[in-house]
Design a protein around this motif. Structure first.
Motif, mmCIF file in Angstrom:
data_model
loop_
_atom_site.group_PDB
_atom_site.id
_atom_site.type_symbol
_atom_site.label_atom_id
_atom_site.label_comp_id
_atom_site.label_asym_id
_atom_site.label_seq_id
_atom_site.Cartn_x
_atom_site.Cartn_y
_atom_site.Cartn_z
ATOM 1 N N LYS A 1 0.835 -1.210 0.000
ATOM 2 C CA LYS A 1 0.000 0.000 0.000
ATOM 3 C C LYS A 1 0.868 1.258 0.000
ATOM 4 N N ILE A 2 1.905 1.253 0.817
ATOM 5 C CA ILE A 2 2.795 2.419 0.867
ATOM 6 C C ILE A 2 3.514 2.589 -0.470
ATOM 7 N N ALA A 3 3.970 1.481 -1.071
ATOM 8 C CA ALA A 3 4.626 1.558 -2.381
ATOM 9 C C ALA A 3 3.653 2.043 -3.457
ATOM 10 N N GLU A 4 2.401 1.585 -3.394
ATOM 11 C CA GLU A 4 1.396 2.040 -4.364
ATOM 12 C C GLU A 4 1.173 3.544 -4.252
ATOM 13 N N ILE A 5 1.091 4.041 -3.024
ATOM 14 C CA ILE A 5 0.903 5.477 -2.820
ATOM 15 C C ILE A 5 2.109 6.256 -3.335
ATOM 16 N N ALA A 6 3.302 5.764 -3.057
ATOM 17 C CA ALA A 6 4.520 6.443 -3.521
ATOM 18 C C ALA A 6 4.592 6.465 -5.045
ATOM 19 N N VAL A 7 4.282 5.346 -5.677
ATOM 20 C CA VAL A 7 4.329 5.268 -7.143
ATOM 21 C C VAL A 7 3.261 6.159 -7.756
ATOM 22 N N ALA A 8 2.060 6.163 -7.191
ATOM 23 C CA ALA A 8 1.001 7.025 -7.719
ATOM 24 C C ALA A 8 1.372 8.499 -7.558
ATOM 25 N N PHE A 9 2.029 8.834 -6.454
ATOM 26 C CA PHE A 9 2.447 10.220 -6.244
ATOM 27 C C PHE A 9 3.529 10.633 -7.245
ATOM 28 N N LEU B 1 -4.335 10.956 -9.498
ATOM 29 C CA LEU B 1 -4.783 11.536 -8.237
ATOM 30 C C LEU B 1 -5.932 10.738 -7.635
ATOM 31 N N ILE B 2 -6.850 10.265 -8.474
ATOM 32 C CA ILE B 2 -7.966 9.449 -7.978
ATOM 33 C C ILE B 2 -7.435 8.173 -7.331
ATOM 34 N N GLU B 3 -6.526 7.495 -7.993
ATOM 35 C CA GLU B 3 -5.977 6.257 -7.425
ATOM 36 C C GLU B 3 -5.148 6.539 -6.175
ATOM 37 N N LEU B 4 -4.461 7.660 -6.156
ATOM 38 C CA LEU B 4 -3.699 8.045 -4.964
ATOM 39 C C LEU B 4 -4.632 8.241 -3.777
ATOM 40 N N LEU B 5 -5.740 8.921 -3.983
ATOM 41 C CA LEU B 5 -6.682 9.171 -2.893
ATOM 42 C C LEU B 5 -7.389 7.895 -2.433
ATOM 43 N N ILE B 6 -7.800 7.045 -3.372
ATOM 44 C CA ILE B 6 -8.481 5.808 -2.991
ATOM 45 C C ILE B 6 -7.545 4.880 -2.220
ATOM 46 N N THR B 7 -6.339 4.723 -2.724
ATOM 47 C CA THR B 7 -5.375 3.853 -2.042
ATOM 48 C C THR B 7 -4.983 4.430 -0.686
ATOM 49 N N GLY B 8 -4.840 5.744 -0.611
ATOM 50 C CA GLY B 8 -4.553 6.381 0.677
ATOM 51 C C GLY B 8 -5.687 6.186 1.673
ATOM 52 N N LEU C 1 -5.489 2.657 2.937
ATOM 53 C CA LEU C 1 -4.381 2.536 3.889
ATOM 54 C C LEU C 1 -4.803 3.063 5.257
ATOM 55 N N LEU C 2 -5.451 4.216 5.285
ATOM 56 C CA LEU C 2 -5.915 4.768 6.560
ATOM 57 C C LEU C 2 -6.966 3.876 7.206
ATOM 58 N N LEU C 3 -7.822 3.277 6.380
ATOM 59 C CA LEU C 3 -8.851 2.377 6.887
ATOM 60 C C LEU C 3 -8.221 1.205 7.635
ATOM 61 N N TYR C 4 -7.197 0.598 7.043
ATOM 62 C CA TYR C 4 -6.530 -0.534 7.686
ATOM 63 C C TYR C 4 -5.606 -0.088 8.816
ATOM 64 N N LEU C 5 -4.983 1.078 8.661
ATOM 65 C CA LEU C 5 -4.037 1.557 9.663
ATOM 66 C C LEU C 5 -4.728 1.871 10.983
ATOM 67 N N PHE C 6 -5.925 2.440 10.933
ATOM 68 C CA PHE C 6 -6.654 2.788 12.144
ATOM 69 C C PHE C 6 -7.729 1.767 12.504
ATOM 70 N N VAL D 1 -9.852 -5.675 -3.039
ATOM 71 C CA VAL D 1 -9.502 -6.515 -4.196
ATOM 72 C C VAL D 1 -10.028 -5.883 -5.479
ATOM 73 N N PHE D 2 -11.295 -5.454 -5.458
ATOM 74 C CA PHE D 2 -11.867 -4.814 -6.648
ATOM 75 C C PHE D 2 -11.102 -3.547 -7.014
ATOM 76 N N ASN D 3 -10.761 -2.733 -6.023
ATOM 77 C CA ASN D 3 -10.005 -1.523 -6.300
ATOM 78 C C ASN D 3 -8.634 -1.852 -6.876
#
Length: 143
Positions: free
Chosen positions: A27-35, A54-61, A64-69, A85-87
Protein backbone atom coordinates in the motif's frame (compact mmCIF):
# COMPACT_ATOMS: atom_id res chain seq x y z
CA UNK A 1 -21.36 12.05 40.56
CA UNK A 2 -18.19 10.21 41.47
CA UNK A 3 -14.75 11.75 41.47
CA UNK A 4 -13.28 9.15 39.11
CA UNK A 5 -15.66 9.38 36.12
CA UNK A 6 -13.99 8.74 32.83
CA UNK A 7 -15.19 10.48 29.72
CA UNK A 8 -16.87 8.14 27.27
CA UNK A 9 -14.81 8.75 24.17
CA UNK A 10 -14.07 6.26 21.46
CA UNK A 11 -10.38 5.75 20.98
CA UNK A 12 -8.88 4.82 17.67
CA UNK A 13 -5.99 2.43 17.90
CA UNK A 14 -3.10 2.48 15.46
CA UNK A 15 -2.32 -0.83 13.76
CA UNK A 16 1.47 -0.51 13.43
CA UNK A 17 1.75 -4.19 12.51
CA UNK A 18 -0.10 -3.46 9.26
CA UNK A 19 2.65 -1.07 8.18
CA UNK A 20 5.24 -3.81 8.73
CA UNK A 21 3.26 -6.42 6.81
CA UNK A 22 3.61 -7.24 3.12
CA UNK A 23 0.23 -5.70 2.33
CA UNK A 24 1.12 -2.55 4.27
CA UNK A 25 4.36 -2.26 2.36
CA UNK A 26 2.50 -2.73 -0.91
CA UNK A 27 0.00 0.00 0.00
CA UNK A 28 2.79 2.42 0.87
CA UNK A 29 4.63 1.56 -2.38
CA UNK A 30 1.40 2.04 -4.36
CA UNK A 31 0.90 5.48 -2.82
CA UNK A 32 4.52 6.44 -3.52
CA UNK A 33 4.33 5.27 -7.14
CA UNK A 34 1.00 7.03 -7.72
CA UNK A 35 2.45 10.22 -6.24
CA UNK A 36 5.54 10.06 -8.48
CA UNK A 37 3.35 9.43 -11.55
CA UNK A 38 1.14 12.33 -10.46
CA UNK A 39 4.18 14.61 -10.22
CA UNK A 40 5.45 13.51 -13.64
CA UNK A 41 2.11 14.21 -15.29
CA UNK A 42 1.82 17.53 -13.43
CA UNK A 43 5.22 18.62 -14.76
CA UNK A 44 4.10 17.66 -18.27
CA UNK A 45 0.76 19.51 -17.73
CA UNK A 46 -1.46 16.61 -18.76
CA UNK A 47 -4.78 17.06 -16.88
CA UNK A 48 -6.40 13.71 -17.80
CA UNK A 49 -3.40 11.77 -16.53
CA UNK A 50 -3.14 14.00 -13.46
CA UNK A 51 -6.76 13.27 -12.57
CA UNK A 52 -6.37 9.51 -13.12
CA UNK A 53 -3.33 9.20 -10.87
CA UNK A 54 -4.78 11.54 -8.24
CA UNK A 55 -7.97 9.45 -7.98
CA UNK A 56 -5.98 6.26 -7.42
CA UNK A 57 -3.70 8.04 -4.96
CA UNK A 58 -6.68 9.17 -2.89
CA UNK A 59 -8.48 5.81 -2.99
CA UNK A 60 -5.38 3.85 -2.04
CA UNK A 61 -4.55 6.38 0.68
CA UNK A 62 -8.07 6.02 2.05
CA UNK A 63 -7.76 2.23 2.15
CA UNK A 64 -4.38 2.54 3.89
CA UNK A 65 -5.92 4.77 6.56
CA UNK A 66 -8.85 2.38 6.89
CA UNK A 67 -6.53 -0.53 7.69
CA UNK A 68 -4.04 1.56 9.66
CA UNK A 69 -6.65 2.79 12.14
CA UNK A 70 -8.62 -0.52 12.16
CA UNK A 71 -11.68 1.25 10.79
CA UNK A 72 -12.50 -1.83 8.74
CA UNK A 73 -13.48 -3.49 12.03
CA UNK A 74 -15.69 -0.56 13.03
CA UNK A 75 -17.35 0.12 9.68
CA UNK A 76 -18.78 -3.32 9.08
CA UNK A 77 -21.45 -2.43 6.53
CA UNK A 78 -18.97 -3.31 3.74
CA UNK A 79 -16.66 -6.28 3.34
CA UNK A 80 -13.57 -4.10 3.01
CA UNK A 81 -11.11 -6.77 1.82
CA UNK A 82 -13.33 -7.51 -1.18
CA UNK A 83 -13.63 -3.79 -1.97
CA UNK A 84 -9.83 -3.61 -1.73
CA UNK A 85 -9.50 -6.52 -4.20
CA UNK A 86 -11.87 -4.81 -6.65
CA UNK A 87 -10.01 -1.52 -6.30
CA UNK A 88 -6.62 -3.20 -6.80
CA UNK A 89 -7.78 -5.01 -9.94
CA UNK A 90 -9.47 -1.91 -11.33
CA UNK A 91 -6.46 0.28 -10.52
CA UNK A 92 -4.10 -2.17 -12.18
CA UNK A 93 -6.11 -2.25 -15.42
CA UNK A 94 -6.85 1.48 -15.29
CA UNK A 95 -3.23 2.53 -14.78
CA UNK A 96 -2.09 0.13 -17.51
CA UNK A 97 -4.51 1.74 -19.97
CA UNK A 98 -3.55 5.26 -18.88
CA UNK A 99 0.14 4.40 -19.25
CA UNK A 100 -0.31 2.88 -22.72
CA UNK A 101 -2.26 5.93 -23.87
CA UNK A 102 0.32 8.28 -22.36
CA UNK A 103 3.19 6.45 -24.07
CA UNK A 104 1.46 6.30 -27.44
CA UNK A 105 0.21 9.89 -27.64
CA UNK A 106 2.83 12.05 -25.93
CA UNK A 107 6.50 12.61 -26.62
CA UNK A 108 7.40 14.63 -23.53
CA UNK A 109 9.96 13.01 -21.24
CA UNK A 110 7.91 13.72 -18.12
CA UNK A 111 4.88 11.98 -19.62
CA UNK A 112 7.02 8.99 -20.62
CA UNK A 113 8.45 8.82 -17.09
CA UNK A 114 4.93 9.02 -15.64
CA UNK A 115 3.80 6.20 -17.92
CA UNK A 116 6.70 3.96 -16.89
CA UNK A 117 6.01 4.66 -13.21
CA UNK A 118 2.32 3.98 -13.94
CA UNK A 119 3.24 0.54 -15.28
CA UNK A 120 5.17 -0.13 -12.07
CA UNK A 121 2.09 0.92 -10.11
CA UNK A 122 -0.09 -1.40 -12.18
CA UNK A 123 2.18 -4.30 -11.25
CA UNK A 124 2.01 -3.32 -7.56
CA UNK A 125 -1.80 -3.04 -7.60
CA UNK A 126 -2.05 -6.37 -9.39
CA UNK A 127 0.19 -8.05 -6.81
CA UNK A 128 -1.82 -6.48 -3.98
CA UNK A 129 -5.10 -7.68 -5.46
CA UNK A 130 -3.78 -11.19 -6.00
CA UNK A 131 -2.29 -11.40 -2.51
CA UNK A 132 -5.49 -10.22 -0.87
CA UNK A 133 -7.69 -12.42 -3.06
CA UNK A 134 -5.73 -15.47 -1.93
CA UNK A 135 -6.33 -14.52 1.73
CA UNK A 136 -10.08 -14.06 1.41
CA UNK A 137 -12.02 -17.18 2.28
CA UNK A 138 -15.47 -17.73 0.82
CA UNK A 139 -17.87 -20.20 2.44
CA UNK A 140 -15.21 -21.47 4.81
CA UNK A 141 -15.13 -21.34 8.56
CA UNK A 142 -12.72 -18.74 9.92
CA UNK A 143 -10.22 -19.78 12.55
Amino acid sequence: MSAKEEPSSATIELNAAFLKSVRGGLKIAEIAVAFVAFLCYAVASRPPYIAATLIELLITGGLLLLYLFNLHKTLTFFFWPLIDVFNSCFASVFMSIVSVVALSTDTLKATTAGAIVGFMGAILWGADGLLLYQKITFNQRRT
